[in-house]
Design an enzyme around this catalytic site. Sequence first.
Site, PDB file in Angstrom:
ATOM      1  N   LYS A 196      -2.859  -1.769  16.267  1.00 45.02           N
ATOM      2  CA  LYS A 196      -3.465  -2.933  15.518  1.00 45.02           C
ATOM      3  C   LYS A 196      -2.356  -3.984  15.090  1.00 45.02           C
ATOM      4  O   LYS A 196      -1.444  -3.798  14.997  1.00 45.02           O
ATOM      5  CB  LYS A 196      -4.103  -2.515  14.215  1.00 45.02           C
ATOM      6  CG  LYS A 196      -4.773  -3.675  13.342  1.00 45.02           C
ATOM      7  CD  LYS A 196      -6.085  -4.162  14.055  1.00 45.02           C
ATOM      8  CE  LYS A 196      -6.502  -5.608  13.386  1.00 45.02           C
ATOM      9  NZ  LYS A 196      -7.659  -6.144  14.073  1.00 45.02           N
TER      10      LYS A 196
ATOM     11  N   CYS B 133      -5.759 -14.607  17.582  1.00 44.73           N
ATOM     12  CA  CYS B 133      -6.884 -13.889  16.666  1.00 44.73           C
ATOM     13  C   CYS B 133      -7.693 -15.260  16.179  1.00 44.73           C
ATOM     14  O   CYS B 133      -7.292 -16.286  15.375  1.00 44.73           O
ATOM     15  CB  CYS B 133      -6.235 -13.524  15.499  1.00 44.73           C
ATOM     16  SG  CYS B 133      -7.616 -12.742  14.366  1.00 44.73           S
TER      17      CYS B 133
ATOM     18  N   LYS C 100      -0.348 -12.374  23.533  1.00 35.94           N
ATOM     19  CA  LYS C 100      -1.930 -12.053  23.630  1.00 35.94           C
ATOM     20  C   LYS C 100      -2.835 -13.375  23.697  1.00 35.94           C
ATOM     21  O   LYS C 100      -2.429 -14.083  22.517  1.00 35.94           O
ATOM     22  CB  LYS C 100      -2.499 -11.193  22.484  1.00 35.94           C
ATOM     23  CG  LYS C 100      -4.019 -10.998  22.676  1.00 35.94           C
ATOM     24  CD  LYS C 100      -4.291  -9.664  23.479  1.00 35.94           C
ATOM     25  CE  LYS C 100      -5.817  -9.240  23.423  1.00 35.94           C
ATOM     26  NZ  LYS C 100      -6.384  -8.289  22.563  1.00 35.94           N
TER      27      LYS C 100
HETATM   28  C1  SIN Z   1      -9.443  -9.402  14.048  1.00 37.03           C
HETATM   29  O1  SIN Z   1      -8.627  -8.545  13.307  1.00 37.03           O
HETATM   30  O2  SIN Z   1     -10.053 -10.135  13.456  1.00 37.03           O
HETATM   31  C2  SIN Z   1      -9.430  -9.375  15.513  1.00 37.03           C
HETATM   32  C3  SIN Z   1      -8.211  -9.203  16.030  1.00 37.03           C
HETATM   33  C4  SIN Z   1      -7.996 -10.247  17.055  1.00 37.03           C
HETATM   34  O3  SIN Z   1      -9.057 -11.101  17.725  1.00 37.03           O
HETATM   35  O4  SIN Z   1      -6.710 -10.666  17.360  1.00 37.03           O
END
Ligand code: SIN
Length: 310
Positions: free
Chosen positions: A45, A131, A165
Amino acid sequence: MSSTKTKIGNYEFQNCLMNAAGVYCYNREELEKIINSEAGSFVTKTATLNIREGNPSPRYYDTNLGCINSMGLPNLGFDYYLGYLLELQKTMPECTFFFSLVGLSQEETHILLKRVQESEFKGLTELNLSCPNVPGKPQIAYDLETTEKLLTEIFNYFKKPLGIKLPPYFDMVHFNQAAEVFNKFPLTFINCVNSIGNGLVINDETVVIKPKNGFGGIGGEYIKPTALANVHAFYQRLKPSIQIIGTGGVLTGRDAFEHILCGASMVQIGTTLQKEGPEVFKRITEELKAIMEEKGYKTLEDFRGKLKYL
Ligand code: SIN
């Protein structure tokens, strides 16, 4: 017998399929389930410096064609994931894993990456520039000036393999501009794509998730054409030393095959993993191998990036 082995940078992976950050990667119990599956690696995560609870629930909702989520980066904090990764380096030295992270500010991102640089961590770091779900924080990689400045500062001190990412881009000019920036840096990989940010799903007359009055990232079947377009657009534009991880809309072996055909060296599974659990890696690997065998492809290199045009 066809093989789905692959390489990212100097690291070899027995299988090109793995989880996408956010799914089955919150804690070591979930990550162990990925290790014990057919996946070739895992990514954690996305870690922030401190533990985060994330956004209020409900914050994830499955739909027929995928999902909407606004998790808001709930995570157990940088030290938790680094500690586990360092432990795995000792117990499973033959395996390489990915450490996803981002700071809630540029300063925090530098603190995290400097700590990775100073640590014994030997795996791949994935900086999450995409994100869409932290209220008040933009998706960094939509601002290419900020992204270039950030990467310039990072590569002054960060000497380990690093990837980013990315959010999906939707315009040829943006593919050109983004690739021009990424090509300036010794990136090991880019990962295309994070969810399509800030969609809305409605049930009767009401939104289905609580944060941001229902706006959230869209994943799953909806996003495969966008994901494939991003993988291929960057495959056409990036220097060959920057490899591509394809993420988005992978429900079947055929979807994974298409990502690789577009240029992906590794393929991540998010929504389908969330819906089916880690057994999904066995099913999709078998489906991918069956397609390769039918076509006479022995390795991913036989068809990677070889998308045909009319
Ligand atoms: C999130 O935790 O909101 C999703 C992670 C992401 O979109 O990078």
